[in-house]
Design an enzyme around this catalytic site. Structure first.
Site, short mmCIF file in Angstrom:
data_model
loop_
_atom_site.label_atom_id
_atom_site.label_comp_id
_atom_site.label_asym_id
_atom_site.label_seq_id
_atom_site.Cartn_x
_atom_site.Cartn_y
_atom_site.Cartn_z
N HIS A 1 42.02 20.48 19.32
CA HIS A 1 40.47 20.83 19.37
C HIS A 1 40.02 20.28 20.69
CE1 HIS A 1 40.17 22.93 15.61
NE2 HIS A 1 40.82 22.34 15.15
N LYS B 1 43.78 27.95 20.09
CA LYS B 1 42.66 27.75 19.87
C LYS B 1 41.66 28.11 21.10
CE LYS B 1 42.91 24.36 15.84
NZ LYS B 1 44.57 24.71 15.97
N SER C 1 39.48 17.50 13.60
CA SER C 1 39.21 19.05 13.21
C SER C 1 38.24 19.34 12.23
CB SER C 1 40.50 19.68 13.09
OG SER C 1 40.89 19.14 11.67
#
Length: 392
Positions: free
Chosen positions: A208, A239, A180
């Protein structure tokens, strides 16, 4: 009288070092541009990779769910908080991930903590990359299992750890799919090969990578063609998916076990209907609007190449996460502040989030940015970088 003066003293040191940061209040939705303190700025710090937080289909699904099922659920999943929509979404998510089953947690953090802390005992060992996410670190702290930390993406060190832990009942190798803070991708094929060689389990945190890598955003397992060879996939719904929550995807036996033993799942109220409905709508969008992922990667390449052309240090990034590494904590914060003055919001990141001497401004471009947005942002980086002596 006892008080918190010791905390105040510590924070005064942060202020002196230039690393104390108040929370930033957004006064708009989470788009390519946001309003902060009355000023519209280009947003380069959001995890909203595909712009789904404001996608019309997502908002419509959330509103309809509230009208039908209410604002909340009123219970934990194991008592009275499992709605039919929760089960339907998890089946859909498992199908999307090409796994037997999936289970949704309240956040990606609690998903990692819940898995690690519940499936391992003192008979087992967890083997973890040194740059894994804080939620993995905390999950390891909560288990009675032994632990081995291997050097970041160092397969020789991982193999050494596997060789030295063969007496344990279960060995669980854990890695982020995309790291990340640096934006590099784990060498998952090599990790899987070593795990199979030494009969170990593999768990990947795709926070991610979900919505970013793989066909239709299925993640690193799909990206590398490793379906059926990675035992546990963890990811977030907050996300690229654009809403809230975390998930665990894997075999049915894992799902059944976690329902009965994962404390974050057992003792947290289930997601409200709006969240679950919007998350399911996101799966539809990933399948039906692949151009969003294509635009994300096009924007990422454009911006990354621009930063590198200007002379900024961007590390080993391979993804839309592109750090601008400056070294000193205070300099990273000043770079962030100067960028804001020029119309760009990009947060500084310092110790303990990253190692000392590795402070940076971390940028994330999204599918929602226009090329004009990114050109303006690069102009701001050039002006401020030269002003602060970060680039020549």
């Amino acid at each position: 009288m006892a008080d918190f003066s010791y905390l105040q003293a510590e924070m005064e040191n942060w202020k002196k070092d230039g690393t104390f940061r108040p929370l930033t209040e957004l006064e708009s939705d989470q788009g390519a541009k946001v309003k902060i303190r009355g000023k519209e700025v280009i947003q380069l710090s959001s995890n909203n990779y595909l712009g789904l937080t404001i996608h019309p289909r997502m908002k419509k699904a959330a509103l309809e769910a509230v009208e039908t099922f209410g604002a909340g659920t009123g219970s934990v999943r194991t008592i009275a908080g499992t709605f039919s929509m929760h089960e339907a979404f998890e089946k859909r998510l498992a199908e999307f991930k090409h796994t037997e089953a999936a289970l949704v947690f309240q956040s990606g953090f609690t998903a990692n903590v819940g898995v690690i802390a519940s499936i391992l005992t003192e008979q087992d060992v967890v083997i973890s990359d040194e740059l894994n996410h804080a939620s993995i670190i905390d999950g390891i702290r909560l288990t009675k299992a032994a632990r081995r930390i291997y050097k970041h993406s160092d397969m020789n060190d991982l193999e050494k750890a596997l060789q030295e832990t063969q007496n344990y009942r279960v060995r669980l190798v854990i890695t982020d799919g995309v790291f990340s803070m640096d934006g590099d991708i784990a060498p998952l094929p090599d990790i899987v090969e070593l795990a199979e060689k030494y009969d170990a389990l593999v768990m990947v945190d795709d926070a991610h990578a979900s919505g970013v890598l793989g066909k239709n955003g299925r993640g690193t397992v799909d990206h590398f063609g490793l379906h059926g060879r990675v035992h546990i996939q963890v990811g977030t719904l907050s996300k690229a998916i654009g809403v809230l929550g975390g998930y665990v995807a894997g075999p049915q036996v894992l799902r059944d076990y976690l329902i009965h033993r994962a404390r974050p799942f057992l003792f947290s109220t289930s997601h409200p209907p709006a969240v679950t409905a919007a998350c399911e709508a996101a799966i539809d969008i990933l399948l039906e609007e692949p151009e969003l992922i294509e635009r994300l990667w096009s924007n990422a390449r454009f911006f990354k190449e621009g930063l590198e052309r200007l002379g900024f240090e961007t590390g080993n990034s391979e993804t839309p996460i592109t750090p601008v590494i400056v070294g000193e904590d205070a300099l990273a914060m000043r770079l962030s502040d100067e960028l804001f003055a020029e119309g760009v919001y990009a947060q500084g990141i310092a110790y303990p989030t990253v190692a000392k001497g590795k402070a940076r401004v971390r940028t994330i471009v999204t599918a929602a940015h226009s090329q004009e947005d990114l050109e303006l942002a690069l102009q701001a980086f050039e002006k401020v970088g030269k002003k602060l002596g970060v680039i020549s």
